[in-house]
Design a protein around this motif. Structure first.
Motif, PDB file in Angstrom:
ATOM      1  N   THR A  20     -15.528  -1.566  24.046  1.00  0.00           N
ATOM      2  CA  THR A  20     -14.571  -1.175  25.093  1.00  0.00           C
ATOM      3  C   THR A  20     -13.335  -2.059  25.063  1.00  0.00           C
ATOM      4  OG1 THR A  20     -16.365  -0.382  26.527  1.00  0.00           O
ATOM      5  CG2 THR A  20     -14.251  -0.861  27.579  1.00  0.00           C
ATOM      6  N   MET A  21     -13.541  -3.369  24.956  1.00  0.00           N
ATOM      7  CA  MET A  21     -12.417  -4.298  24.878  1.00  0.00           C
ATOM      8  C   MET A  21     -11.592  -4.065  23.633  1.00  0.00           C
ATOM      9  SD  MET A  21     -12.486  -5.926  27.654  1.00  0.00           S
ATOM     10  CE  MET A  21     -11.203  -7.115  27.256  1.00  0.00           C
ATOM     11  N   LEU A  22     -12.259  -3.735  22.521  1.00  0.00           N
ATOM     12  CA  LEU A  22     -11.543  -3.445  21.274  1.00  0.00           C
ATOM     13  C   LEU A  22     -10.671  -2.208  21.427  1.00  0.00           C
ATOM     14  CD1 LEU A  22     -11.092  -4.111  18.289  1.00  0.00           C
ATOM     15  CD2 LEU A  22     -13.072  -2.672  17.748  1.00  0.00           C
ATOM     16  N   ALA A  23     -11.202  -1.174  22.070  1.00  0.00           N
ATOM     17  CA  ALA A  23     -10.436   0.058  22.279  1.00  0.00           C
ATOM     18  C   ALA A  23      -9.235  -0.185  23.180  1.00  0.00           C
ATOM     19  CB  ALA A  23     -11.341   1.138  22.878  1.00  0.00           C
ATOM     20  N   ILE A  24      -9.447  -0.956  24.243  1.00  0.00           N
ATOM     21  CA  ILE A  24      -8.341  -1.272  25.167  1.00  0.00           C
ATOM     22  C   ILE A  24      -7.273  -2.100  24.468  1.00  0.00           C
ATOM     23  CG2 ILE A  24      -7.734  -2.558  27.249  1.00  0.00           C
ATOM     24  CD1 ILE A  24     -10.470  -1.802  28.380  1.00  0.00           C
ATOM     25  N   SER A  25      -7.684  -3.053  23.647  1.00  0.00           N
ATOM     26  CA  SER A  25      -6.735  -3.916  22.938  1.00  0.00           C
ATOM     27  C   SER A  25      -5.885  -3.113  21.968  1.00  0.00           C
ATOM     28  CB  SER A  25      -7.487  -5.014  22.179  1.00  0.00           C
ATOM     29  OG  SER A  25      -8.209  -5.842  23.067  1.00  0.00           O
ATOM     30  N   ILE A  26      -6.535  -2.211  21.229  1.00  0.00           N
ATOM     31  CA  ILE A  26      -5.792  -1.384  20.270  1.00  0.00           C
ATOM     32  C   ILE A  26      -4.807  -0.473  21.005  1.00  0.00           C
ATOM     33  CG2 ILE A  26      -6.010   0.467  18.569  1.00  0.00           C
ATOM     34  CD1 ILE A  26      -8.685  -0.780  17.740  1.00  0.00           C
ATOM     35  N   GLY A  27      -5.281   0.145  22.091  1.00  0.00           N
ATOM     36  CA  GLY A  27      -4.393   1.008  22.867  1.00  0.00           C
ATOM     37  C   GLY A  27      -3.215   0.253  23.444  1.00  0.00           C
ATOM     38  N   GLU A  31       0.957   0.680  22.509  1.00  0.00           N
ATOM     39  CA  GLU A  31       1.971   0.977  23.518  1.00  0.00           C
ATOM     40  C   GLU A  31       3.009  -0.125  23.678  1.00  0.00           C
ATOM     41  OE1 GLU A  31      -0.002   1.826  27.160  1.00  0.00           O
ATOM     42  OE2 GLU A  31      -0.549   3.860  26.571  1.00  0.00           O
ATOM     43  N   ILE A  32       2.577  -1.373  23.568  1.00  0.00           N
ATOM     44  CA  ILE A  32       3.464  -2.494  23.889  1.00  0.00           C
ATOM     45  C   ILE A  32       4.221  -3.052  22.680  1.00  0.00           C
ATOM     46  CG2 ILE A  32       3.519  -4.864  24.788  1.00  0.00           C
ATOM     47  CD1 ILE A  32       1.109  -4.104  26.523  1.00  0.00           C
TER      48      ILE A  32
END
Length: 247
Positions: A20-27, A31-32
């Motif tokens: 989950t943290m990996l997916a959030i980090s990639i997303g 974006e940023i």
């Protein structure tokens, strides 16, 4: 086979947390990260400048009193917003705000274009007793603003702190000259940290925002801040009517 692996991931708390943290980090990176390489992320808009020392102290009081909890400063690009408040907010208008004042809700109206909409006297009366000006208002009274003398002892330190995060207040001669080139001599003088106290007093006495020349109060500072909101940019150069009509 796929369902088995999916169930195994969901029942393995440690693995699920890592994925989950990996997916959030990639997303987040997707974006940023591009924003750091786009030169026009914050468009250049003529007229936008840092706040003067008096306006800066007014902004501090605005935050201290929690005004941002009920008033946003972000007009969204929708027809009803433009009809009520004016041209939608530009990113450049917030480039010197730390933190920005976009807000998360509106109990009261948006204040992004409130500058010069009302007189100083109206703002003073409204802040002392909101229902004397707007009978249906649920805003609390702020009578102490008129009584409290403005603390200006640390204005230079406040400006220096903002200078460290990119606000172009000048401390050196080269920074002052750069501001003269970018904002003009009169504005550059107001952005000088060594002259902060002198400039604050001069603006307060000249503007007489609270109607009392015997002292400089927190009311002077807050009204000065409110009166500058939305006035830096000449929106007559933007096609407001077309925006309201066709969108």
């Amino acid at each position: 086979m796929f369902n088995f692996k999916h169930e195994w991931i969901e029942t393995n708390i440690g693995l699920l947390l890592v994925l989950t943290m990996l997916a959030i980090s990639i997303g987040g990176l997707v974006e940023i990260a591009p924003l750091f390489f786009i030169k026009d992320t914050v468009e250049k808009v003529a007229g936008v400048r840092p706040y003067t020392p008096l306006e800066l102290r007014g902004r501090d009081i605005y935050q201290r009193e929690g005004c941002y909890l009920c008033h946003s400063q972000m007009i969204r690009p929708f027809r009803d917003e433009a009809l009520r408040y004016g041209h939608y907010s530009l990113a450049a208008e917030s480039q010197y705000d730390h933190p920005f004042q976009w807000g998360s809700k509106r109990t009261g109206p948006d204040l992004a274009r409130v500058g010069k909409k009302y007189s100083n006297e109206w703002h003073v009366a409204h802040l002392i007793s909101p229902r004397s000006m707007v009978p249906e208002s649920v805003m609390p009274n702020f009578p102490w603003l008129e009584r409290n003398e403005l603390n200006i002892s640390d204005i230079s330190e406040r400006m220096e702190a903002l200078r460290k995060v990119g606000v172009p207040y000048s401390l050196t001669k080269s920074e002052y000259q750069a501001n003269v080139k970018q904002f003009g001599a009169a504005t550059a003088e107001m952005l000088s940290i060594p002259d902060a106290r002198k400039n604050l007093i001069a603006q307060a006495e000249s503007g007489n925002y609270d109607g009392d020349r015997s002292k400089i109060t927190e009311m002077d500072a807050l009204v000065a801040y409110l009166q500058v909101l939305g006035t830096m940019v000449d929106f007559s150069k933007y096609d407001d009517d077309a925006f309201v009509k066709y969108r």
